[in-house]
Design an enzyme around this catalytic site. Structure first.
Site, PDB file in Angstrom:
ATOM      1  N   ASP A 262      -7.678   6.576   1.327  1.00 14.53           N
ATOM      2  CA  ASP A 262      -6.978   6.320   2.577  1.00 14.53           C
ATOM      3  C   ASP A 262      -8.033   5.905   3.601  1.00 14.53           C
ATOM      4  O   ASP A 262      -9.234   6.107   3.392  1.00 14.53           O
ATOM      5  CB  ASP A 262      -6.188   7.550   3.043  1.00 14.53           C
ATOM      6  CG  ASP A 262      -5.097   7.154   4.034  1.00 14.53           C
ATOM      7  OD1 ASP A 262      -5.161   6.039   4.587  1.00 14.53           O
ATOM      8  OD2 ASP A 262      -4.177   7.954   4.265  1.00 14.53           O
TER       9      ASP A 262
HETATM   10  C1  BGC Z   1      -2.573   5.656   6.513  1.00 15.59           C
HETATM   11  C2  BGC Z   1      -2.295   4.871   5.249  1.00 15.59           C
HETATM   12  C3  BGC Z   1      -2.418   3.402   5.532  1.00 15.59           C
HETATM   13  C4  BGC Z   1      -3.793   3.108   6.080  1.00 15.59           C
HETATM   14  C5  BGC Z   1      -4.061   1.640   6.345  1.00 15.59           C
HETATM   15  C6  BGC Z   1      -3.853   5.223   7.192  1.00 15.59           C
HETATM   16  O1  BGC Z   1      -3.904   5.753   8.474  1.00 15.59           O
HETATM   17  O2  BGC Z   1      -2.616   7.018   6.221  1.00 15.59           O
HETATM   18  O3  BGC Z   1      -1.031   5.194   4.758  1.00 15.59           O
HETATM   19  O4  BGC Z   1      -2.158   2.665   4.356  1.00 15.59           O
HETATM   20  O5  BGC Z   1      -3.947   3.820   7.294  1.00 15.59           O
HETATM   21  O6  BGC Z   1      -3.434   1.203   7.484  1.00 15.59           O
END
Ligand code: BGC
Length: 729
Positions: A262
């Site tokens: 993540d």
């Molecule tokens: C989220 C993810 C997301 C990523 C990219 C993170 O803050 O938890 O689900 O895919 O950002 O934007």
């Protein structure tokens, strides 16, 4: 107050970031066509090996960290293009506007696999049109507590329903050559302090509740990418958790794609690489040439530790065909009326009619002279919760607009904004004299968002406003706009009709109006339990006491503020008793049960047929399934759809099991008077529990009950099925 300020500030920051080039909202990708010089007839594995052998050590190390916030690096020297990713589950978030679909929890309320496939396929097409090769969704974290900030982004409280929804969605996305990403692996079940809350879960609960949807996404959906979670799981950060990323994911489930972190959730260099992480996003803070070289020099890593992730990435991209095609596919539109129509169809199927006393709905236009619509939510209807799932659409129809479009001046409509949810004396008088009143309540994308949890009560004074309106006019309808369950007990008894409208995407207001006036017969069913009290859930007594309280230190987590980097244990002590498993086992009456939703017509279930009343476990182990057929008749006078649900109860078990567990369902559309059969089947897995001592799934001989109905509590057939084990006789 402090809470509200922090949340608004965060969203202002996010808006600024997204309008800058950082989040790529407004960027348009240049079309490009760079194709590696490699024999296209070779297998993806062969191609990956050839490229790997041509890469220098530095090139390999640098490939393990992302770039430009949303991209995976290419190798121009070898004509390997950069790969663009985007969020996610409710549409294409980056690279300019796109179609906004209902959020995943609403999709799950449709219980419609074909619809999920169609949504996935349409999002896949928009990705191709924009030049995106990887979609960062769907998310399948289980709805453990009703206040979790991202419940709206997931498919609800049941592992089987979540898995089925994810499988259809993933197949749809990947049918267009776009790689789907199942996330957040694992146990990111709330947002309160997601960087530091150590999800402490016993192995059986992990296997039976929190992992099955991921397993389905991989084994049935064929998903090519997995995103690890922010949080630690049983003491080890998800991004460096070898038990999850290698032992379970690859060794047991046979996953052969790549694992991405993540965004800002990698906390070291050696741990993630040894555990099975393949890519750090959005950049290689810990996975880069310098840090990797240092750890090789320290003797803690060797070159094979970076060859493995590089190969996983290359192989997956070759397999998906992304290196062999132009970035953009001109045959697909970035959005169009047809895509918007699919979003509307999905919204119509998602709305759940929770209450409809004396057939209050649908409204008969000819009997209305004056309708009053109350609440800012009617005018600024939230289309999606906040955070990375939020889509910028071209269009957005509020509930107020939807009703006005549908009624076309056939009667008088007055809108009362009720600023701060207050009403004046004269407004109350007008409400009292209206024929019907609709109060639109719920959460804005700031109140319900990624990064923090939400409140259990409706925000501000909305519940009080409902009470005031209903006290003056009994003909009051409530629309709830939120991605999860909320407190309803304090106000619901005086209300004849309530609709759960989730966050329905760009055409939500039209869908709501269609249901209110009977153009559409509601067919959504709750993908979670709605309780009378917050404390009725099995999980809440082990959760934080004030989940909606926010703090910047919790939002930003360890990388920016290492001194606050202390993990703390969030114990999943309710174990398997999540959602209806708890309510039904403990015999607690919910406000509305899992799987519940009313219709404007009636359905009769009859003629249950089973392929077996008794079956040998060895036969099940050999792949034989128990086939179940049940006839559904629409006995009312409107066309409509019903969701038939199959639950399994283990009557004789050596370990405690929940009262019942969903193992099958089907949705069927019927004209008035029409009958059709729904077919479902269950196999060995559907009878089994996980024995954490042996580490194996076990189906025990003895009596099971097959419970078939149209909600987890309205069981219309309760049929015995005996599992026999000749080895034990
Ligand atoms: C989220 C993810 C997301 C990523 C990219 C993170 O803050 O938890 O689900 O895919 O950002 O934007």
């Amino acid at each position: 107050m402090f809470n509200g300020i922090v949340k608004k500030w965060l969203h202002r920051k996010m808006r600024e970031e997204s309008n800058s080039s950082l989040l790529m909202f407004n960027k348009r990708l240049d079309d490009s066509h760079m194709v590696p010089d490699i024999d296209p007839t070779l297998t993806p594995e062969e191609k990956a090996d050839i490229i790997l052998s041509q890469l220098t050590f530095s090139e390999k190390a640098e490939l393990l960290g992302g770039t430009e916030r949303m991209a995976i690096k290419g190798i121009p020297r070898l004509k390997i293009p950069k790969i663009w990713t985007t969020d996610a589950s409710a549409g294409v978030r980056c690279f300019q506007r796109a179609t906004a679909f209902p959020v995943p929890i609403a999709m799950a309320a449709s219980w419609n696999r074909e619809m999920l496939y169609k949504i996935g396929e349409t999002i896949g097409k928009e990705c191709r049109a924009k030049g995106v090769s990887v979609l960062l969704g769907p998310g399948v974290n289980i709805y453990r507590v009703p206040t979790a900030g991202r419940n709206f982004e997931y498919f609800g409280e049941d592992p089987f329903l979540s898995g089925e929804m994810a499988v259809s969605y993933i197949k749809g996305v990947q049918s267009k050559g776009v790689i789907a990403t199942v996330k957040h692996f694992a146990c990111n079940n709330s947002e309160y302090d997601r960087h530091k809350m150590n999800s402490k879960v016993d192995e059986r609960t992990l296997r039976e509740i929190y992992l099955p949807a991921f397993k389905s996404a991989i084994q049935k959906g064929g998903v090519k990418s997995v995103m690890s979670a922010y949080n630690p799981v049983n003491g080890v950060y998800a991004s460096e958790n070898r038990h999850l990323l290698t032992e379970i994911l690859r060794d047991e489930w046979g996953f052969d794609g790549y694992v991405v972190s993540d965004w800002i959730s990698v906390y070291s260099t050696v741990g993630p690489l040894k555990a099975g992480l393949d890519l750090e996003m959005p950049e290689g803070k810990y996975l880069n040439l310098k840090t990797i070289q240092q750890q090789i020099d320290n003797g803690l890593l060797n070159e094979a530790d970076i060859d493995r992730p590089v190969r996983n990435l290359l192989k997956t991209f070759f397999e998906a065909g992304v290196y062999h095609r132009p970035l953009k596919d001109k045959q697909y539109p970035e959005f169009c009326a047809q895509h918007s129509q699919i979003s509307l169809d999905a919204a119509r199927e998602s709305i759940v009619l929770l209450k409809n006393e004396h057939n209050f709905l649908p409204l008969n236009k000819s009997r209305i002279k004056k309708m009053i619509i109350v609440g800012e939510m009617a005018q600024n209807t939230t289309t999606c919760g906040g955070g990375s799932c939020r889509i910028k659409s071209h269009d957005s129809v509020s509930i107020l607009e939807g009703i006005k479009n549908e009624t076309n001046n056939e009667f008088d409509i007055e809108f009362l904004k009720a600023t701060k949810n207050r009403l004046t004396g004269s407004e109350i008088n007008r409400i009292a004299s209206a024929d019907v009143v609709l109060v639109s309540v719920g959460f804005t994308h700031v109140e319900e968002s990624e990064c923090y949890d939400k409140s259990w009560d409706l925000p501000d004074n909305q519940a009080r406003m409902i009470g005031m309106v209903a006290g003056s006019n009994p003909n009051t309808i409530i629309t709830l706009t939120t991605g999860s369950g909320v407190e309803t007990e304090s106000w619901i008894s005086n209300i004849p009709a309530v609709l759960h409208c989730f966050f329905l995407g760009e055409k939500g207001g039209t869908a709501v109006a269609d249901v209110l006036f009977g153009k559409v017969n509601p067919s959504g069913k709750l993908p979670f339990t709605m309780a009378k009290k917050w404390s009725d859930f099995g999980s809440t007594k082990y959760y934080v006491k004030k989940p909606h309280k926010t703090s910047p230190f919790r939002i930003f987590g360890p990388p920016r503020y290492p001194i606050f980097n202390k993990k703390w244990d969030l114990e999943y002590k309710e174990k398997l008793m999540v959602g209806y498993r708890h309510f039904d086992t403990q015999k607690i009456e919910p406000q509305f049960p899992f799987g519940f939703g009313l219709s404007f017509t009636e359905f009769v279930l009859s003629d249950l047929e089973l392929s077996h009343n008794k079956i040998e476990i060895s036969e099940l182990a050999a792949g034989r399934r128990v086939e179940i057929r049940v006839q559904v008749t629409n006995s009312g006078n409107r066309a409509g759809s019903e969701v038939v649900q199959l639950y399994v109860r283990d009557v004789e078990s050596s370990l405690i099991r929940p009262d019942k567990e969903l193992k099958g369902f089907g949705k069927i559309y019927l004209e008035p008077g029409e009958s059709k059969f729904i077919e479902m089947s269950i196999g060995l897995d559907d009878f089994s529990f996980f024995n954490s001592i042996t580490g194996k799934w076990v189906a025990e001989p003895g009596e099971f009950r097959l419970l078939i109905g149209n909600s987890s509590q309205n069981i219309l057939f309760n049929h015995a099925l005996i599992l026999t084990d000749k080895l034990m006789n």
